[in-house]
Motif scaffolding. Structure first.
Motif, PDB file in Angstrom:
ATOM      1  N   UNK A 148      10.960   1.840   8.486  1.00 26.88           N
ATOM      2  CA  UNK A 148      10.417   0.490   8.644  1.00 26.88           C
ATOM      3  C   UNK A 148       9.773   0.000   7.350  1.00 26.88           C
ATOM      4  N   UNK A 149       9.732   0.810   6.355  1.00 30.27           N
ATOM      5  CA  UNK A 149       9.172   0.403   5.064  1.00 30.27           C
ATOM      6  C   UNK A 149       9.843   1.216   3.958  1.00 30.27           C
ATOM      7  N   UNK A 150       9.498   0.870   2.754  1.00 18.57           N
ATOM      8  CA  UNK A 150      10.077   1.585   1.612  1.00 18.57           C
ATOM      9  C   UNK A 150       9.428   2.949   1.414  1.00 18.57           C
ATOM     10  N   UNK A 151       8.311   3.173   2.075  1.00 20.99           N
ATOM     11  CA  UNK A 151       7.632   4.466   1.936  1.00 20.99           C
ATOM     12  C   UNK A 151       8.409   5.535   2.676  1.00 20.99           C
ATOM     13  N   UNK A 152       8.446   6.711   2.128  1.00 17.94           N
ATOM     14  CA  UNK A 152       9.175   7.786   2.805  1.00 17.94           C
ATOM     15  C   UNK A 152       8.436   8.257   4.045  1.00 17.94           C
ATOM     16  N   UNK A 153       9.166   8.897   4.924  1.00 16.17           N
ATOM     17  CA  UNK A 153       8.550   9.464   6.128  1.00 16.17           C
ATOM     18  C   UNK A 153       7.535  10.530   5.731  1.00 16.17           C
ATOM     19  N   UNK A 154       6.366  10.489   6.407  1.00 14.80           N
ATOM     20  CA  UNK A 154       5.301  11.441   6.059  1.00 14.80           C
ATOM     21  C   UNK A 154       4.558  11.875   7.318  1.00 14.80           C
ATOM     22  N   UNK A 155       3.982  13.041   7.196  1.00 14.09           N
ATOM     23  CA  UNK A 155       3.186  13.594   8.300  1.00 14.09           C
ATOM     24  C   UNK A 155       1.797  13.938   7.779  1.00 14.09           C
ATOM     25  N   UNK A 156       0.793  13.489   8.542  1.00 14.23           N
ATOM     26  CA  UNK A 156      -0.601  13.747   8.159  1.00 14.23           C
ATOM     27  C   UNK A 156      -1.336  14.373   9.342  1.00 14.23           C
ATOM     28  N   UNK A 157      -2.300  15.181   9.022  1.00 16.25           N
ATOM     29  CA  UNK A 157      -3.194  15.708  10.065  1.00 16.25           C
ATOM     30  C   UNK A 157      -4.572  15.924   9.441  1.00 16.25           C
ATOM     31  N   UNK A 177     -15.102  14.469   8.062  1.00 17.87           N
ATOM     32  CA  UNK A 177     -13.670  14.319   8.268  1.00 17.87           C
ATOM     33  C   UNK A 177     -12.949  15.040   7.123  1.00 17.87           C
ATOM     34  N   UNK A 178     -11.968  15.885   7.465  1.00 16.52           N
ATOM     35  CA  UNK A 178     -11.294  16.672   6.439  1.00 16.52           C
ATOM     36  C   UNK A 178      -9.896  17.047   6.920  1.00 16.52           C
ATOM     37  N   UNK A 179      -9.005  17.178   5.949  1.00 14.92           N
ATOM     38  CA  UNK A 179      -7.643  17.590   6.259  1.00 14.92           C
ATOM     39  C   UNK A 179      -7.605  19.040   6.692  1.00 14.92           C
ATOM     40  N   UNK A 180      -8.421  19.847   6.057  1.00 17.36           N
ATOM     41  CA  UNK A 180      -8.500  21.269   6.397  1.00 17.36           C
ATOM     42  C   UNK A 180      -9.823  21.557   7.075  1.00 17.36           C
TER      43      UNK A 180
END
Length: 464
Positions: free
Chosen positions: A115-124, A321-324
């Protein structure tokens, strides 16, 4: 926003402030200043410190009222209502304090790459925050509602007292009615014995040929007529035993053995003054409860007017708040948010205005109810005083009538034995004496009932 809109907002603000400040003046006229209460809310301590029934000197009555206070279901219900009102008050008071909450969790999110020019990404990431929300009561809306609930709680205490006053009066009245019927039963049994003796005299005179059988038949007629009233009296006694059992929260068989033993009416006949100080009426819990309801409705009027003004909230949050997860305690993971806000309803289709009108109408209703309660209290007290005073005069007169009836029966019976008077005079004297003695017992019972009604009308009792 143009000048006209600002002018309109300013006018609404000033009107709301002025209206909120006039709430107390609204109550000044209907409520006399001499009736303002001082001290603790729950001054009426009946029946703990004002046990008026003990002046009767009847230990059975004392024990019955003590049991009723502990076990009567109306009293227990009033206590439950008082506890509910107390809980509502504490809930309303909690609005003074901020609400705090904790949020913690783990979030995993994948974004679309189509849906955008940005590549598919996964965040947690992990997060944990402490949130706060606080309404600042700048214009007294919360304060007025807490005051209203406080007065409602005080009214529930007065309602509890009213139940106690009513219960003690009901138990005492039922007990007096029970003893009155037992005394009437004794009168009937005594007269039956006397009439049986007269019947034997007529039978002896008939057997010796001194009188006709008509005298015997008339004597039997009076005797059996008197005896026929016994079942009705016993039925009434049983009904009052059942009434007392309900008031005591017990089954009839539990108290029947102690109450079926015939007891005397309390010998109490004291004159009272007709004066009625206004402060005695203010002891009545129904008047005090009505006054509390007026105060509660006045506070709700103030609260409804405060709703015209802005609401100010202070919101905030602190957390990490932290990714790890291992980096959650790192100072770089610390987050916070401060968000004060103001909410002001400009237009609600007349909802706020009509809410204020409704609160004012409810206040007027409570004031009218208060005035009606006072008038009813005065009426009940005046009636009870007059009835009790006249009942004492009636007892004095009936005692003399009873004494003359006894003498009439004695004289007529002596003359009949000598053959100097017809038997009809004896019959009339027997019927009259039975009626006079019953009237005297009923007058004594009625006098005590009127005295109980007077105690109840004055909120439980008074100091002579």
């Amino acid at each position: 926003m143009n000048i006209r809109m600002w002018s309109l907002l300013l006018f609404m603000f000033l009107y709301a402030v002025a209206s909120a400040q006039t709430t107390n003046r609204y109550l000044d006229t209907p409520l006399p200043s001499s009736w303002e209460e001082g001290g603790e809310v729950f001054q009426q301590m009946l029946p703990v410190n004002d046990q008026w029934w003990k002046s009767f000197g009847d230990q059975t009555l004392d024990s019955l009222i003590a049991i009723a206070i502990d076990q009567n279901y109306s009293v227990l219900t009033a206590i439950d209502r008082m506890n509910m009102a107390k809980a509502n008050l504490r809930m309303e008071r909690s609005s003074f304090f901020p609400s705090l909450g904790i949020n913690a969790g783990w979030t995993k999110q994948q974004t679309s790459g189509t849906i955008s020019e940005l590549p598919q990404s996964t965040q947690h990431y992990y997060d944990a925050t402490l949130n706060m929300n606080w309404e600042l009561d700048l214009f007294g809306s919360i304060r007025q509602r807490v005051k209203a609930q406080k007065e409602t709680f005080a009214a529930s205490k007065e309602e509890y007292t009213a139940v106690m006053v009513s219960l003690s009066a009901q138990v005492a009245s039922a007990y007096i009615n029970l003893r009155e019927l037992q005394q009437e039963l004794q009168v009937v049994e005594k007269n039956c014995a006397s009439q049986a003796a007269v019947l034997k005299i007529t039978e002896v005179r008939f057997n010796t040929g001194l009188v006709s059988k008509l005298d015997v038949a008339q004597a039997k007629s009076v005797y059996y007529s008197t005896k026929a009233s016994i079942p009705q009296l016993e039925s009434g006694i049983n009904q009052y035993v059942n009434t007392l059992a309900v008031l005591l929260g017990m089954y009839p068989q539990e108290i029947r053995p102690s109450l079926e033993r015939i007891g005397d009416l309390p010998d109490y006949m004291e004159p009272i003054s007709i004066g009625l100080p206004a402060d005695l009426l203010m002891r009545r819990p129904d008047i005090r409860s009505a006054e509390r309801q007026v105060n509660a409705q006045a506070a709700l009027v103030g609260a409804s007017k405060s709703d015209w003004l802005p609401q100010v909230f202070l919101k905030g949050a602190i957390g990490f708040s932290s990714k790890d997860f291992k980096d959650m305690s790192n100072h770089k993971s610390f987050t916070y948010e401060i968000a004060p806000s103001l909410t002001w309803t400009i237009f609600s289709g007349g909802k706020l205005m009509n809410a204020t009108k409704l609160a004012k109408a409810q206040l007027d209703e409570s004031i009218n109810q208060f005035n009606q309660t006072v008038l009813t209290a005065i009426q009940e007290t005046e009636n009870a005083m007059t009835s009790y005073s006249n009942s004492i005069k009636e007892i004095v007169a009936l005692r003399e009538v009873r004494n003359q009836g006894q003498e009439t029966l004695t004289l007529s019976l002596d003359l009949y034995k000598q053959g100097l008077t017809p038997f009809q005079n004896v019959l009339d004297a027997q019927r009259s004496l039975l009626s006079y003695e019953n009237q005297l017992v009923q007058a004594r019972g009625n006098s005590l009932l009127q005295l109980i009604a007077l105690y109840q009308a004055l909120g439980g009792g008074w100091n002579n």
